[in-house]
Design an enzyme around this catalytic site. Structure first.
Site, mmCIF file in Angstrom:
data_model
loop_
_atom_site.group_PDB
_atom_site.id
_atom_site.type_symbol
_atom_site.label_atom_id
_atom_site.label_comp_id
_atom_site.label_asym_id
_atom_site.label_seq_id
_atom_site.Cartn_x
_atom_site.Cartn_y
_atom_site.Cartn_z
ATOM 1 N N LYS A 22 20.206 42.395 -48.334
ATOM 2 C CA LYS A 22 19.562 43.437 -47.524
ATOM 3 C C LYS A 22 18.203 43.826 -48.097
ATOM 4 O O LYS A 22 17.209 43.899 -47.372
ATOM 5 C CB LYS A 22 20.477 44.670 -47.464
ATOM 6 C CG LYS A 22 19.807 45.873 -46.827
ATOM 7 C CD LYS A 22 20.571 47.162 -47.042
ATOM 8 C CE LYS A 22 20.518 47.702 -48.426
ATOM 9 N NZ LYS A 22 19.917 48.990 -48.683
ATOM 10 N N ASN A 23 18.156 44.088 -49.392
ATOM 11 C CA ASN A 23 16.926 44.636 -49.956
ATOM 12 C C ASN A 23 15.802 43.599 -50.058
ATOM 13 O O ASN A 23 14.631 43.964 -50.090
ATOM 14 C CB ASN A 23 17.202 45.304 -51.308
ATOM 15 C CG ASN A 23 17.987 46.600 -51.121
ATOM 16 O OD1 ASN A 23 18.035 47.147 -50.019
ATOM 17 N ND2 ASN A 23 18.614 47.068 -52.182
ATOM 18 N N CYS A 117 19.099 56.641 -48.994
ATOM 19 C CA CYS A 117 20.278 57.313 -49.543
ATOM 20 C C CYS A 117 19.861 58.415 -50.505
ATOM 21 O O CYS A 117 18.898 58.260 -51.262
ATOM 22 C CB CYS A 117 21.163 56.309 -50.277
ATOM 23 S SG CYS A 117 22.119 55.268 -49.164
ATOM 24 N N ARG A 122 13.519 60.158 -55.754
ATOM 25 C CA ARG A 122 12.920 58.961 -55.172
ATOM 26 C C ARG A 122 11.449 59.103 -54.751
ATOM 27 O O ARG A 122 11.103 58.953 -53.566
ATOM 28 C CB ARG A 122 13.773 58.447 -54.020
ATOM 29 C CG ARG A 122 15.242 58.354 -54.404
ATOM 30 C CD ARG A 122 16.071 57.607 -53.418
ATOM 31 N NE ARG A 122 15.845 56.166 -53.472
ATOM 32 C CZ ARG A 122 16.463 55.298 -52.670
ATOM 33 N NH1 ARG A 122 17.288 55.710 -51.767
ATOM 34 N NH2 ARG A 122 16.225 54.019 -52.797
ATOM 35 N N ASP A 305 23.059 49.740 -58.248
ATOM 36 C CA ASP A 305 23.764 49.621 -56.962
ATOM 37 C C ASP A 305 25.225 49.196 -57.127
ATOM 38 O O ASP A 305 25.966 49.126 -56.144
ATOM 39 C CB ASP A 305 23.030 48.630 -56.041
ATOM 40 C CG ASP A 305 21.687 49.176 -55.582
ATOM 41 O OD1 ASP A 305 21.425 50.374 -55.781
ATOM 42 O OD2 ASP A 305 20.892 48.389 -55.026
ATOM 43 N N ARG A 397 24.989 50.720 -43.296
ATOM 44 C CA ARG A 397 23.569 50.451 -43.577
ATOM 45 C C ARG A 397 23.417 49.146 -44.337
ATOM 46 O O ARG A 397 22.371 48.510 -44.266
ATOM 47 C CB ARG A 397 22.969 51.558 -44.456
ATOM 48 C CG ARG A 397 22.877 52.892 -43.786
ATOM 49 C CD ARG A 397 22.301 53.890 -44.735
ATOM 50 N NE ARG A 397 20.875 53.669 -44.824
ATOM 51 C CZ ARG A 397 19.983 54.622 -45.057
ATOM 52 N NH1 ARG A 397 20.378 55.853 -45.240
ATOM 53 N NH2 ARG A 397 18.712 54.345 -45.110
HETATM 54 C C1 EPZ Z 1 15.386 49.851 -54.451
HETATM 55 O O1 EPZ Z 1 15.059 51.231 -54.308
HETATM 56 C C2 EPZ Z 1 16.561 49.616 -53.555
HETATM 57 N N1 EPZ Z 1 16.194 49.930 -52.183
HETATM 58 C C3 EPZ Z 1 17.751 50.453 -54.010
HETATM 59 O O2 EPZ Z 1 18.857 50.063 -53.238
HETATM 60 C C4 EPZ Z 1 18.054 50.170 -55.473
HETATM 61 O O3 EPZ Z 1 19.039 51.085 -55.914
HETATM 62 C C5 EPZ Z 1 16.801 50.334 -56.329
HETATM 63 O O4 EPZ Z 1 15.720 49.531 -55.793
HETATM 64 C C6 EPZ Z 1 17.007 49.917 -57.775
HETATM 65 O O5 EPZ Z 1 17.422 48.591 -57.849
HETATM 66 C C7 EPZ Z 1 15.547 49.040 -51.437
HETATM 67 O O6 EPZ Z 1 15.250 47.932 -51.854
HETATM 68 C C8 EPZ Z 1 15.231 49.422 -50.043
HETATM 69 P P1 EPZ Z 1 12.917 51.721 -57.546
HETATM 70 P P2 EPZ Z 1 13.677 51.793 -54.818
HETATM 71 O O7 EPZ Z 1 11.554 51.926 -57.052
HETATM 72 O O8 EPZ Z 1 12.619 50.780 -54.522
HETATM 73 C C9 EPZ Z 1 11.501 55.614 -59.955
HETATM 74 C C10 EPZ Z 1 20.901 50.325 -52.117
HETATM 75 O O9 EPZ Z 1 22.006 50.893 -52.302
HETATM 76 N N2 EPZ Z 1 10.264 55.547 -59.157
HETATM 77 O O10 EPZ Z 1 13.240 50.453 -58.279
HETATM 78 O O11 EPZ Z 1 13.533 53.153 -54.238
HETATM 79 C C11 EPZ Z 1 12.713 55.958 -59.113
HETATM 80 O O12 EPZ Z 1 12.825 57.355 -58.904
HETATM 81 C C12 EPZ Z 1 19.628 51.012 -52.509
HETATM 82 O O13 EPZ Z 1 20.783 49.228 -51.544
HETATM 83 C C13 EPZ Z 1 9.243 56.440 -59.418
HETATM 84 O O14 EPZ Z 1 9.349 57.301 -60.302
HETATM 85 O O15 EPZ Z 1 13.961 51.888 -56.360
HETATM 86 C C14 EPZ Z 1 13.818 55.379 -59.940
HETATM 87 O O16 EPZ Z 1 14.157 56.251 -60.974
HETATM 88 C C15 EPZ Z 1 19.774 52.392 -52.957
HETATM 89 N N3 EPZ Z 1 8.093 56.359 -58.669
HETATM 90 C C16 EPZ Z 1 13.186 54.125 -60.542
HETATM 91 O O17 EPZ Z 1 11.777 54.337 -60.474
HETATM 92 C C17 EPZ Z 1 7.941 55.420 -57.695
HETATM 93 O O18 EPZ Z 1 6.874 55.399 -57.063
HETATM 94 C C18 EPZ Z 1 13.520 52.822 -59.854
HETATM 95 O O19 EPZ Z 1 13.317 52.953 -58.463
HETATM 96 C C19 EPZ Z 1 8.977 54.526 -57.439
HETATM 97 C C20 EPZ Z 1 10.142 54.604 -58.186
#
Ligand code: EPZ
Length: 430
Positions: A22-23, A117, A122, A305, A397
């Site tokens: 999905k991602n 979610c 985020r 995840d 989802r």
């Molecule tokens: C992606 O989310 C996935 N979503 C999530 O999948 C997954 O849990 C996550 O990556 C981690 O693997 C999609 O691909 C659509 P990150 P994302 O940016 O991109 C911080 C699922 O269940 N951060 O890697 O939002 C953030 O708060 C979902 O399929 C910032 O601080 O995750 C977190 O602590 C849920 N500033 C960390 O980085 C930013 O600008 C990692 O988040 C971006 C992120």
């Protein structure tokens, strides 16, 4: 409101086929609009978030032809506006990929601030930092992220935190920027590599995806391609953990075992057997599990995840285990629900301390988010008696035909839409 109703206690046996990631697919669909030629994408999971994104790109004018449920042809030459906003797109996280895609192609994007979610705050500050350092102005206006520039120029970007979303988004915009972009401290997840491979198949020049330094030389145009999305490591891991919890013997097919290493390692630690094949893994469990410790980390660490599913396993493992969540601050919302099923879990800050119980007991629970929802289903499959999982909207989802795939393995689970259907199921299984 639809629900899953489960009669627990059946071990799982047989074979299950895993769908596309999905991602990865969400980012690839957004990137597909960056060329004016027709792109064909196969192995798409038929899940809600994908369909919302497809509808959004159709609404801005892209031509979307559904060849079958898992295959789509997209043509971005008909796009007439760069503003993406509707009540559905506001609810998904991956809408942010349209910022990178539209900014790269048209130097202008207006996209609803992403939802997704509720697992933490985020922010998207790193995405914004990346676009700004490439010369774009980025402002939040009336709930939209508005990014624009006359010239998008390659640059050197250090990500303060490893972020899958920011890495992919910056990579997409940089693919069509002027000159060279270097992303340091990049995320290494398999879907980052998949999106880079997809963009390269359209003529982009991206090197180093899968390492923490990605180098991108921008090109003026991208062209048509045909691409198949990689298998979903989280769907695969969820089925592997379901077998571990219920006991049984299942061949999880159409996977890349390398992507499952962290998941497999934990299954071995808790006492399951795992055999690896070229594109499948077999999980054998007698349902007796040992305690262990786990900390979520960016790839190749244990995926956040899979954290709720891991906690469900440890909830019925012998002894005391800990689960440390280091990526998202609010990913223990399922603990109260699992406690209703008999789990003994104490959360202190970002650590869940879990004392194993012999068995879960069926209860009525709510899915608080996608992965936690799937984890509660696993608990229900193991539990004594009947479990009803509400709010399965979240689960849908990201999991295609979850209940059908589990039924095929011998689980007693059905999707019901009212009390009458629920009672009918209970009568049938009792
Ligand atoms: C992606 O989310 C996935 N979503 C999530 O999948 C997954 O849990 C996550 O990556 C981690 O693997 C999609 O691909 C659509 P990150 P994302 O940016 O991109 C911080 C699922 O269940 N951060 O890697 O939002 C953030 O708060 C979902 O399929 C910032 O601080 O995750 C977190 O602590 C849920 N500033 C960390 O980085 C930013 O600008 C990692 O988040 C971006 C992120």
């Amino acid at each position: 409101m639809e629900q899953y109703v489960i009669k627990g206690g059946n071990p799982l046996y047989g074979e299950v086929e895993i769908g596309g990631a999905k991602n990865a697919a969400l980012a690839i669909l957004a990137a597909a609009i960056m060329t004016d030629e027709t792109v064909t994408i196969d192995n798409l999971p038929n899940v809600r978030d994908i369909n919302v994104l497809l509808q959004a790109i159709q609404e801005i004018g892209a031509k979307v032809e559904r060849v079958d449920v898992h295959k789509v042809k997209i043509n971005g030459s008909f796009i007439r506006e760069v503003s993406v906003d509707n009540e559905f797109i506001r609810k998904i996280r991956a809408s942010y990929y349209l910022i990178g895609a539209l900014l790269g192609k048209y130097r202008h994007a207006e996209v609803a601030l992403p939802g997704g979610c509720d697992i933490g705050s985020r922010p998207i500050d790193l995405h914004i930092k990346g676009f700004r350092s490439m010369g774009a102005t980025v402002e939040i206006e009336h709930g939209l992220v508005v990014a624009k520039t006359d010239r998008l120029v390659g640059t050197h970007i250090y990500l303060d935190k490893v972020s899958v979303g920011a890495t992919i988004n910056i990579m997409m915009a940089a693919a069509m920027a002027e000159g060279k972009t270097v992303i340091e401290n990049a995320a290494k997840e398999p879907h980052v590599v998949d999106v880079a491979n997809f963009l390269n198949s359209m003529g982009a020049n991206i090197r180093g995806a899968g390492t923490d330094v990605i180098r991108i030389v921008g090109v003026e145009k991208l062209h048509k391609t045909e691409y198949s999305v990689i298998p979903d490591q989280i769907e695969a891991g969820t089925f592997m953990f379901a077998v571990a919890a219920t006991g049984g013997d299942v061949l999880v097919k159409d996977v890349i075992p390398k992507h499952l290493e962290a998941t497999t390692a934990k299954l071995l630690e808790v006492g399951c057997k795992v055999e690896e094949f070229d594109d499948a893994v077999r999980v054998i469990s007698d349902g007796k599990l040992n305690h262990t410790q786990v900390t979520t980390l960016p790839y190749p660490g244990f995926p956040t995840d899979m954290q709720p599913q891991m906690a469900v396993l440890l909830g019925i493992a012998e002894g005391t285990s800990t689960v440390t969540e280091s990526i998202f601050e609010n990913r223990f919302k399922y603990v109260d629900e699992l406690t209703r099923m008999g789990a003994t879990i104490k959360v202190e800050s970002n650590i869940a301390i879990i004392t194993g119980v012999k068995k879960y007991s069926g209860a009525r629970v709510n899915a608080p988010d996608l992965r936690a929802g799937a984890a509660l289903v696993i608990a229900g499959l193991e539990a004594d008696g009947i479990t009803v999982v509400d709010d399965i909207y979240y689960i849908e989802r990201g999991y295609e035909e979850f209940e059908k795939k589990l039924s095929k393995l011998g689980a007693q689970i059905e999707k019901v839409s009212d009390e009458k259907e629920l009672q009918k199921f209970i009568l049938k299984v009792s």
